[in-house]
Design a protein around this motif. Sequence first.
Motif, short mmCIF file in Angstrom:
data_model
loop_
_atom_site.label_atom_id
_atom_site.label_comp_id
_atom_site.label_asym_id
_atom_site.label_seq_id
_atom_site.Cartn_x
_atom_site.Cartn_y
_atom_site.Cartn_z
N GLY B 65 7.87 5.10 -4.12
CA GLY B 65 6.78 5.39 -3.21
C GLY B 65 5.94 4.19 -2.86
O GLY B 65 6.26 3.05 -3.20
N CYS B 66 4.83 4.44 -2.18
CA CYS B 66 3.99 3.34 -1.69
C CYS B 66 3.27 2.65 -2.83
O CYS B 66 2.94 1.48 -2.75
CB CYS B 66 2.95 3.83 -0.70
SG CYS B 66 3.34 5.34 0.15
N GLY B 67 2.97 3.40 -3.91
CA GLY B 67 2.12 2.86 -4.96
C GLY B 67 2.70 1.64 -5.64
O GLY B 67 1.97 0.87 -6.27
N SER B 101 5.07 5.59 -9.32
CA SER B 101 4.03 5.05 -8.45
C SER B 101 4.07 5.70 -7.07
O SER B 101 4.22 5.02 -6.08
CB SER B 101 4.19 3.55 -8.33
OG SER B 101 5.52 3.24 -8.01
N GLY B 102 3.97 7.00 -7.04
CA GLY B 102 3.88 7.65 -5.74
C GLY B 102 4.91 8.72 -5.55
O GLY B 102 5.45 9.25 -6.52
N TYR B 103 5.17 9.06 -4.30
CA TYR B 103 6.09 10.16 -4.02
C TYR B 103 7.45 9.84 -4.61
O TYR B 103 7.86 8.70 -4.70
CB TYR B 103 6.20 10.45 -2.53
CG TYR B 103 6.80 9.32 -1.73
CD1 TYR B 103 8.18 9.19 -1.65
CD2 TYR B 103 6.01 8.39 -1.08
CE1 TYR B 103 8.75 8.16 -0.93
CE2 TYR B 103 6.57 7.35 -0.36
CZ TYR B 103 7.94 7.25 -0.29
OH TYR B 103 8.50 6.22 0.40
N GLY B 129 -1.20 8.11 -7.91
CA GLY B 129 -1.34 8.59 -6.54
C GLY B 129 -1.25 10.10 -6.42
O GLY B 129 -0.67 10.78 -7.26
N SER B 130 -1.82 10.61 -5.35
CA SER B 130 -1.86 12.07 -5.17
C SER B 130 -0.48 12.67 -5.08
O SER B 130 -0.29 13.83 -5.42
CB SER B 130 -2.62 12.42 -3.90
OG SER B 130 -3.43 11.37 -3.50
N CYS B 131 0.48 11.91 -4.60
CA CYS B 131 1.81 12.47 -4.42
C CYS B 131 2.39 13.00 -5.72
O CYS B 131 3.19 13.93 -5.71
CB CYS B 131 2.75 11.42 -3.85
SG CYS B 131 2.54 11.18 -2.11
N MET B 137 0.34 13.74 0.72
CA MET B 137 0.63 13.96 2.13
C MET B 137 2.08 14.33 2.38
O MET B 137 2.46 14.64 3.49
CB MET B 137 0.24 12.73 2.95
CG MET B 137 1.07 11.51 2.66
SD MET B 137 0.47 10.15 3.63
CE MET B 137 1.80 9.94 4.77
N TYR B 138 2.88 14.35 1.33
CA TYR B 138 4.27 14.78 1.48
C TYR B 138 4.45 16.21 0.98
O TYR B 138 5.54 16.60 0.61
CB TYR B 138 5.20 13.85 0.71
CG TYR B 138 5.28 12.47 1.30
CD1 TYR B 138 6.15 12.21 2.35
CD2 TYR B 138 4.49 11.45 0.83
CE1 TYR B 138 6.21 10.95 2.91
CE2 TYR B 138 4.55 10.19 1.39
CZ TYR B 138 5.41 9.95 2.42
OH TYR B 138 5.47 8.71 2.98
N GLY B 160 -5.69 9.30 -5.95
CA GLY B 160 -6.01 8.42 -4.83
C GLY B 160 -4.80 8.26 -3.96
O GLY B 160 -3.69 8.50 -4.37
N CYS B 161 -5.04 7.84 -2.73
CA CYS B 161 -3.91 7.64 -1.83
C CYS B 161 -4.25 6.44 -0.96
O CYS B 161 -4.90 6.58 0.03
CB CYS B 161 -3.68 8.87 -0.95
SG CYS B 161 -2.37 8.64 0.25
N MET B 162 -3.88 5.24 -1.34
CA MET B 162 -3.35 4.93 -2.65
C MET B 162 -4.45 4.36 -3.55
O MET B 162 -5.40 3.80 -3.04
CB MET B 162 -2.23 3.90 -2.52
CG MET B 162 -2.62 2.73 -1.70
SD MET B 162 -1.36 1.48 -1.39
CE MET B 162 0.17 2.26 -1.32
S1 SF4 Z 1 -0.25 9.02 -2.89
FE1 SF4 Z 1 -0.39 8.14 -0.85
S2 SF4 Z 1 -0.03 5.95 -1.21
FE2 SF4 Z 1 0.72 7.05 -3.00
S3 SF4 Z 1 2.87 7.42 -2.63
FE3 SF4 Z 1 1.75 9.20 -1.91
S4 SF4 Z 1 1.42 8.84 0.28
FE4 SF4 Z 1 1.95 6.87 -0.67
#
Ligand code: SF4
Lengths: 301, 215
Positions: B65-67, B101-103, B129-131, B137-138, B160-162
């Motif tokens: 993911g993005c994190g 670290s993320g989705y 991250g919230s994912c 958001m996914y 958090g995002c992110m």
């Molecule tokens: S929480 Fe936000 S920044 Fe982190 S992986 Fe999900 S979409 Fe990306």
Amino acid sequence: MDFDWMKIPYAFLTVFIVVNYGFLMGALIQKIGARAGRRHGIPIWQYYLDVIKNYGLRSSITHGVMFYLGPVFRLSGGVGLLLFMPVIYGSYMFSNFSFAGDLILALYFVFFGTLGMALGAGESGHPHAAIGVTRGLQQVSMAELPFAMAVFSVALQYQTLSMTDIVAAQQGGLANWTLFTNPIAVAAAMLAFLGSMMRPPFDVFIAPQEIPIGPPTEYHSSYLALMQTNRAIFPVAKIVIYMNLFFGGAGSWPELFVKVFFLYLFSAFVGVCFPRFRVEQSVRFFLVWGVPLGILSIMVV
Amino acid sequence: MMTKPELMKRMVKGPDGLEFEVDPLRDYYCEAPPTVMPGAYIQIVEDFFNWARSQSLWILGFGTGCGAIEMRPLMTPRFDAYRFGVAWRPTPRQANLFIISGYLSTKTLKRAIRAYEQMQNPKYVIGLGSCTINGGMYWDSYNTIKKLDEYLPVDLYIAGCMPRPEALLAGFEEMKKIIRAGKAEGANQYAENFAWYKANQKRVIHDWDMPDYNW
Ligand code: SF4
């Protein structure tokens, strides 16, 4: 032959001092490297914590007998190296088990750990480990060549294979050090030194970015902790050889600490200044620069 | 399940001309299920180990993911996580902290599970991250998991995002407190509820082509 039993506890004391010194100095050098990158770097006691943690891990798995023996060989390489040479010159307590031909044995022990590692890493069955260790061996053998030549040159110069005698011949002032009496050999040996310290620019085979960290890929828990302990002992032991051969040895612990530190710092300095060599580049480097220097030093003597 | 040709039992001819049978799932993996491993018998020893563990967090360098992009600044002079005893290890064998670290797409989940299972007990998971908490958001994506906690035992979430790198540093400090308190027993939790975790994992991973437990 009468054996001096009192030497055994003294030898343990030597190992104990060197382990602690090795941990602290390793962390300090890391910190210095970090400062060069404008970071604070790890806490000075970090290595102790890492080792305790690794011994404290609850599970560990094995891949066979050689996998066990790899770290053990490695550690015995480091400890053996340390115990078979005169660590402190002129001290009964810390001359350990050094004897007349110890120079040859030391040369062998330098290599012993790497070989053990090769067997262990091979048994782990991980392709990265096997490739890593092949490349490591390749480079270490290359680096060993100039060192071996420098050692022969020094042995010829002093007409002895005993480290104690070599140190004895260098006593009495700076000008008597091999560094000044046989500078070419020292230059060749210092190139080899860089190659075997596992620091940049010659650490590509254990570099995480290269092939996931090479030989120790599969090692974990107590195996890794053993290897870390060795990482504390081995550089110190190796530097003590260099110090004995080329830099006049040490008459006391403080003198040893200071000399070893500066020798280690030399490799750290080179490490932060130069980018990594690839393995074939470093092999070429040793062939082009190290080996001719070594041959030259033997010829000059 | 187990339809891939490279996982079928087959005869292999060795370099010396000898033919032998290879059963990849049995020969290349260890299928023993994880067991609950109690800590040291004496409490004070265990506390001491926990203290050392908390000061020496080795993170598995595995980014999803993005994190993942937020972890890199931690190695740089600006944030310098090394001074807190945090380091990165490239192999799961040596790491003891796994940061998701993320989705997590279902495809990556498979790798994450394998990497997690190769780590040694005790091991910790941080969801970043919230994912990882609720899908973020996914949340309506067809291909990502929503709640990480259903697939791996998570010790700590960083929301958090992110999340900024500072949030990660704060998370490490929080993680250390959890470890020191002896509450970070995710590996044993995983072993205890192994069947439940496996059922959840298999529900989303449709091409399950590995043994149930692979060290
Ligand atoms: S929480 Fe936000 S920044 Fe982190 S992986 Fe999900 S979409 Fe990306």
